[in-house]
Design a protein around this motif. Structure first.
Motif, PDB file in Angstrom:
ATOM      1  N   LEU A  33       0.815  -1.212   0.000  1.00 15.48           N
ATOM      2  CA  LEU A  33       0.000   0.000   0.000  1.00 15.48           C
ATOM      3  C   LEU A  33       0.849   1.262   0.000  1.00 15.48           C
ATOM      4  CD1 LEU A  33      -2.889  -0.928   2.427  1.00 15.48           C
ATOM      5  CD2 LEU A  33      -3.045  -0.570  -0.029  1.00 15.48           C
ATOM      6  N   VAL A  34       1.916   1.263   0.780  1.00 14.78           N
ATOM      7  CA  VAL A  34       2.750   2.458   0.871  1.00 14.78           C
ATOM      8  C   VAL A  34       3.692   2.568  -0.316  1.00 14.78           C
ATOM      9  CG1 VAL A  34       4.556   3.599   2.204  1.00 14.78           C
ATOM     10  CG2 VAL A  34       2.619   2.579   3.378  1.00 14.78           C
ATOM     11  N   GLY A  35       4.279   1.456  -0.740  1.00 12.79           N
ATOM     12  CA  GLY A  35       5.328   1.528  -1.746  1.00 12.79           C
ATOM     13  C   GLY A  35       4.904   1.408  -3.187  1.00 12.79           C
ATOM     14  N   PHE A  36       3.837   0.649  -3.452  1.00 10.46           N
ATOM     15  CA  PHE A  36       3.557   0.331  -4.850  1.00 10.46           C
ATOM     16  C   PHE A  36       2.135   0.609  -5.304  1.00 10.46           C
ATOM     17  CE2 PHE A  36       6.771  -2.613  -3.185  1.00 10.46           C
ATOM     18  CZ  PHE A  36       7.851  -2.188  -3.935  1.00 10.46           C
ATOM     19  N   ASP A  37       1.247   0.951  -4.408  1.00  7.09           N
ATOM     20  CA  ASP A  37      -0.171   1.086  -4.735  1.00  7.09           C
ATOM     21  C   ASP A  37      -0.442   2.231  -5.705  1.00  7.09           C
ATOM     22  OD1 ASP A  37      -2.990   0.701  -4.517  1.00  7.09           O
ATOM     23  OD2 ASP A  37      -3.031   2.347  -3.078  1.00  7.09           O
ATOM     24  N   GLN A  38       0.144   3.364  -5.482  1.00  6.60           N
ATOM     25  CA  GLN A  38      -0.028   4.569  -6.312  1.00  6.60           C
ATOM     26  C   GLN A  38      -1.493   4.967  -6.460  1.00  6.60           C
ATOM     27  OE1 GLN A  38       2.431   6.486  -7.471  1.00  6.60           O
ATOM     28  NE2 GLN A  38       4.048   5.147  -6.770  1.00  6.60           N
TER      29      GLN A  38
END
Length: 64
Positions: A33-38
């Motif tokens: 969620l923080v790194g790849f969700d965008q």
């Protein structure tokens, strides 16, 4: 005299494994969620978007 295995030890071991798996899954979900969700999943409004955006900066991940 034979040593009997306590069923509570097996239950404690299983509980520890389940807790560990749960923590790892929660950590992976948070990383996604923080790194790849965008914004694909975190469409909860501007507050959630900004929280995730700040998390990317905190972790040093590219976001823009």
């Amino acid at each position: 005299m034979a040593i009997a295995h306590s069923p509570s030890r097996a239950t404690d071991s299983l509980a520890a494994v389940l807790v560990t798996v749960g923590v790892v899954l929660l950590a992976l979900l948070t990383l996604y969620l923080v790194g790849f969700d965008q914004g694909a999943i975190s469409r909860g409004g501007m507050y959630l978007h900004e929280l995730m955006h700040d998390g990317r900066h905190l972790l040093g991940l590219p976001c823009h």
